[in-house]
Motif scaffolding. Sequence first.
Motif, PDB file in Angstrom:
ATOM      1  N   TRP A 189      53.110 -28.326  20.093  1.00  0.00           N
ATOM      2  CA  TRP A 189      52.095 -28.114  21.116  1.00  0.00           C
ATOM      3  C   TRP A 189      51.403 -29.444  21.459  1.00  0.00           C
ATOM      4  O   TRP A 189      51.615 -30.452  20.803  1.00  0.00           O
ATOM      5  N   SER A 190      50.559 -29.382  22.445  1.00  0.00           N
ATOM      6  CA  SER A 190      49.702 -30.530  22.732  1.00  0.00           C
ATOM      7  C   SER A 190      48.640 -30.649  21.642  1.00  0.00           C
ATOM      8  O   SER A 190      48.430 -29.721  20.850  1.00  0.00           O
ATOM      9  N   THR A 191      47.948 -31.787  21.616  1.00  0.00           N
ATOM     10  CA  THR A 191      46.963 -32.063  20.574  1.00  0.00           C
ATOM     11  C   THR A 191      45.659 -32.518  21.222  1.00  0.00           C
ATOM     12  O   THR A 191      45.644 -33.488  21.996  1.00  0.00           O
ATOM     13  N   HIS A 192      44.575 -31.829  20.900  1.00  0.00           N
ATOM     14  CA  HIS A 192      43.277 -32.225  21.450  1.00  0.00           C
ATOM     15  C   HIS A 192      42.886 -33.615  20.957  1.00  0.00           C
ATOM     16  O   HIS A 192      43.014 -33.941  19.772  1.00  0.00           O
ATOM     17  N   ILE A 193      42.381 -34.462  21.886  1.00  0.00           N
ATOM     18  CA  ILE A 193      41.711 -35.711  21.535  1.00  0.00           C
ATOM     19  C   ILE A 193      40.298 -35.658  22.106  1.00  0.00           C
ATOM     20  O   ILE A 193      39.915 -34.670  22.744  1.00  0.00           O
ATOM     21  N   GLY A 194      39.503 -36.704  21.921  1.00  0.00           N
ATOM     22  CA  GLY A 194      38.065 -36.634  22.190  1.00  0.00           C
ATOM     23  C   GLY A 194      37.613 -36.901  23.607  1.00  0.00           C
ATOM     24  O   GLY A 194      36.404 -36.967  23.851  1.00  0.00           O
ATOM     25  N   LEU A 195      38.523 -37.051  24.566  1.00  0.00           N
ATOM     26  CA  LEU A 195      38.118 -37.350  25.940  1.00  0.00           C
ATOM     27  C   LEU A 195      37.804 -36.055  26.687  1.00  0.00           C
ATOM     28  O   LEU A 195      38.535 -35.065  26.568  1.00  0.00           O
ATOM     29  N   TYR A 196      36.732 -36.070  27.466  1.00  0.00           N
ATOM     30  CA  TYR A 196      36.348 -34.903  28.258  1.00  0.00           C
ATOM     31  C   TYR A 196      35.568 -35.358  29.486  1.00  0.00           C
ATOM     32  O   TYR A 196      35.129 -36.503  29.591  1.00  0.00           O
ATOM     33  N   ARG A 197      35.404 -34.436  30.400  1.00  0.00           N
ATOM     34  CA  ARG A 197      34.596 -34.689  31.597  1.00  0.00           C
ATOM     35  C   ARG A 197      33.582 -33.568  31.730  1.00  0.00           C
ATOM     36  O   ARG A 197      33.932 -32.407  31.801  1.00  0.00           O
ATOM     37  N   ASP A 198      32.322 -33.924  31.740  1.00  0.00           N
ATOM     38  CA  ASP A 198      31.237 -32.973  31.995  1.00  0.00           C
ATOM     39  C   ASP A 198      30.457 -33.543  33.155  1.00  0.00           C
ATOM     40  O   ASP A 198      29.558 -34.361  32.975  1.00  0.00           O
ATOM     41  N   SER A 199      30.798 -33.131  34.351  1.00  0.00           N
ATOM     42  CA  SER A 199      30.526 -33.964  35.515  1.00  0.00           C
ATOM     43  C   SER A 199      29.313 -33.577  36.339  1.00  0.00           C
ATOM     44  O   SER A 199      29.250 -33.864  37.519  1.00  0.00           O
ATOM     45  N   TRP A 200      28.334 -32.923  35.745  1.00  0.00           N
ATOM     46  CA  TRP A 200      27.095 -32.721  36.487  1.00  0.00           C
ATOM     47  C   TRP A 200      26.264 -33.993  36.488  1.00  0.00           C
ATOM     48  O   TRP A 200      26.143 -34.669  35.478  1.00  0.00           O
ATOM     49  N   LYS A 201      25.713 -34.317  37.611  1.00  0.00           N
ATOM     50  CA  LYS A 201      24.789 -35.448  37.721  1.00  0.00           C
ATOM     51  C   LYS A 201      23.740 -35.100  38.766  1.00  0.00           C
ATOM     52  O   LYS A 201      23.893 -34.145  39.537  1.00  0.00           O
ATOM     53  N   TRP A 202      22.668 -35.886  38.797  1.00  0.00           N
ATOM     54  CA  TRP A 202      21.629 -35.686  39.792  1.00  0.00           C
ATOM     55  C   TRP A 202      21.960 -36.453  41.060  1.00  0.00           C
ATOM     56  O   TRP A 202      22.621 -37.492  41.012  1.00  0.00           O
ATOM     57  N   SER A 203      21.478 -35.938  42.169  1.00  0.00           N
ATOM     58  CA  SER A 203      21.738 -36.557  43.464  1.00  0.00           C
ATOM     59  C   SER A 203      21.273 -38.006  43.517  1.00  0.00           C
ATOM     60  O   SER A 203      21.864 -38.839  44.201  1.00  0.00           O
ATOM     61  N   ASP A 204      20.196 -38.343  42.778  1.00  0.00           N
ATOM     62  CA  ASP A 204      19.691 -39.713  42.788  1.00  0.00           C
ATOM     63  C   ASP A 204      20.511 -40.646  41.888  1.00  0.00           C
ATOM     64  O   ASP A 204      20.161 -41.812  41.722  1.00  0.00           O
ATOM     65  N   GLY A 205      21.601 -40.126  41.286  1.00  0.00           N
ATOM     66  CA  GLY A 205      22.481 -40.958  40.467  1.00  0.00           C
ATOM     67  C   GLY A 205      22.176 -40.925  38.989  1.00  0.00           C
ATOM     68  O   GLY A 205      22.948 -41.460  38.187  1.00  0.00           O
ATOM     69  N   SER A 206      21.080 -40.300  38.598  1.00  0.00           N
ATOM     70  CA  SER A 206      20.724 -40.264  37.177  1.00  0.00           C
ATOM     71  C   SER A 206      21.578 -39.230  36.443  1.00  0.00           C
ATOM     72  O   SER A 206      22.084 -38.281  37.039  1.00  0.00           O
ATOM     73  N   SER A 207      21.746 -39.440  35.144  1.00  0.00           N
ATOM     74  CA  SER A 207      22.535 -38.525  34.336  1.00  0.00           C
ATOM     75  C   SER A 207      21.759 -37.232  34.099  1.00  0.00           C
ATOM     76  O   SER A 207      20.571 -37.146  34.412  1.00  0.00           O
ATOM     77  N   ALA A 208      22.443 -36.238  33.533  1.00  0.00           N
ATOM     78  CA  ALA A 208      21.826 -34.917  33.387  1.00  0.00           C
ATOM     79  C   ALA A 208      21.852 -34.445  31.940  1.00  0.00           C
ATOM     80  O   ALA A 208      22.446 -33.419  31.617  1.00  0.00           O
ATOM     81  N   PRO A 209      21.183 -35.189  31.021  1.00  0.00           N
ATOM     82  CA  PRO A 209      21.151 -34.725  29.639  1.00  0.00           C
ATOM     83  C   PRO A 209      20.293 -33.484  29.456  1.00  0.00           C
ATOM     84  O   PRO A 209      20.517 -32.685  28.547  1.00  0.00           O
ATOM     85  N   PHE A 210      19.298 -33.305  30.332  1.00  0.00           N
ATOM     86  CA  PHE A 210      18.430 -32.132  30.267  1.00  0.00           C
ATOM     87  C   PHE A 210      18.911 -31.104  31.284  1.00  0.00           C
ATOM     88  O   PHE A 210      19.085 -31.421  32.460  1.00  0.00           O
ATOM     89  N   THR A 211      19.161 -29.875  30.837  1.00  0.00           N
ATOM     90  CA  THR A 211      19.580 -28.804  31.733  1.00  0.00           C
ATOM     91  C   THR A 211      18.829 -27.532  31.419  1.00  0.00           C
ATOM     92  O   THR A 211      18.209 -27.398  30.359  1.00  0.00           O
ATOM     93  N   ASN A 212      18.889 -26.590  32.332  1.00  0.00           N
ATOM     94  CA  ASN A 212      18.161 -25.328  32.186  1.00  0.00           C
ATOM     95  C   ASN A 212      19.008 -24.182  32.732  1.00  0.00           C
ATOM     96  O   ASN A 212      18.552 -23.370  33.528  1.00  0.00           O
ATOM     97  N   TRP A 213      20.283 -24.137  32.323  1.00  0.00           N
ATOM     98  CA  TRP A 213      21.216 -23.154  32.854  1.00  0.00           C
ATOM     99  C   TRP A 213      20.818 -21.728  32.475  1.00  0.00           C
ATOM    100  O   TRP A 213      20.346 -21.462  31.371  1.00  0.00           O
ATOM    101  N   ASP A 214      21.049 -20.818  33.398  1.00  0.00           N
ATOM    102  CA  ASP A 214      20.923 -19.404  33.101  1.00  0.00           C
ATOM    103  C   ASP A 214      21.967 -19.042  32.039  1.00  0.00           C
ATOM    104  O   ASP A 214      23.128 -19.449  32.145  1.00  0.00           O
ATOM    105  N   PRO A 215      21.583 -18.283  31.002  1.00  0.00           N
ATOM    106  CA  PRO A 215      22.539 -17.950  29.944  1.00  0.00           C
ATOM    107  C   PRO A 215      23.777 -17.215  30.446  1.00  0.00           C
ATOM    108  O   PRO A 215      24.837 -17.280  29.823  1.00  0.00           O
ATOM    109  N   GLY A 216      23.663 -16.527  31.583  1.00  0.00           N
ATOM    110  CA  GLY A 216      24.802 -15.793  32.125  1.00  0.00           C
ATOM    111  C   GLY A 216      25.723 -16.624  32.979  1.00  0.00           C
ATOM    112  O   GLY A 216      26.727 -16.130  33.499  1.00  0.00           O
ATOM    113  N   VAL A 217      25.410 -17.915  33.148  1.00  0.00           N
ATOM    114  CA  VAL A 217      26.202 -18.799  34.010  1.00  0.00           C
ATOM    115  C   VAL A 217      27.118 -19.654  33.147  1.00  0.00           C
ATOM    116  O   VAL A 217      26.744 -20.090  32.058  1.00  0.00           O
ATOM    117  N   THR A 218      28.329 -19.891  33.639  1.00  0.00           N
ATOM    118  CA  THR A 218      29.266 -20.788  32.959  1.00  0.00           C
ATOM    119  C   THR A 218      29.501 -21.998  33.857  1.00  0.00           C
ATOM    120  O   THR A 218      30.466 -22.048  34.614  1.00  0.00           O
TER     121      THR A 218
END
Length: 313
Positions: A189-218
């Motif tokens: 099989w394939s093998t997981h390595i540590g690279l990923y993309r979590d691509s939410w960002k703010w419109s002003d270009g700042s990163s998004a370490p703080f989030t407030n997602w609805d628990p029912g949202v994926t």
Amino acid sequence: MKSSLVLIMVLSGLGFLPSSFSKFYIYVKQYMSWFNAQTYCRTQYTDLASVQNGQELSQLSQLIDSRLHVWIGLCPDPDSWRWSLQNPVYYGVGEIGFRLWAAGEPNEAYYHKACVAMGSSGEWVDLFCDSIYPFVCYDGTTGTFVFVNQAKSWINAQSYCRQNYTDLASVRNQADNDQLVMLASGNPWSTHIGLYRDSWKWSDGSSAPFTNWDPGVTPTAAYVDMCVASYQGKWINIACNAQMYFVCFVDLAMRKHVVRVVMKNNDSSVEMEELKDDILQKFAQALQDQGLTVDLHLGWVTLPNENVFYAAS
């Protein structure tokens, strides 16, 4: 000066002044798509609202109607690949950007979150993060890679590596990749390595370490034509072309403004200069009537002739 800008916004009924006096939110009650709202905010203010901590979230929540869907500035950033192991000391010059994609990869461009696995040839593919594969950990104590022949999702593999070793394996160069190929030899099989993309960002270009997602949202399974709105105190992803109210912000730490006030004097016997303090007091009272209770100092800009007012031609 800053106070003049704040004055006009609050009097319009659209603003909220944070106690830190660095970011000013403006609730715009016009229906627009996310991208049109972004253009409006960038033209009139600084940008669509960004939220970096709980205090700013509280300020934003007090301003908007929680019963409505309201655009904020969170949006997709499909190019943001990063390693699970964030320690910059681990990477040499250029090594954090090493990639060995297979032909046609990465191809999961329509998803905000994707994870990476290595095939038997050593080339990489992107895939859904809940895909079940064996994985390779990195042991920072010994400086070695460890192949774990247990089928797990990428997230569960990451948790396993962090609990038992250091993290999922980062591949810094061809030599690292060759080691992983040897360790995983015999794995069909394939093998997981540590690279990923979590691509939410703010419109002003700042990163998004703080989030407030609805628990029912994926949000990790959202398409790139989905943007983020606040609803009932939580964040949800909605098609970007939906028409909604929205929130802009002004970064007061970066921008200073002077607002010209035009006043009509109907009594020639009245000297406006003598009334300037009374006018400021009325402005201050108007701010209090709008619910502004923070310490605010207003002042006039003095002209070269040491006057505040001048007669318009």
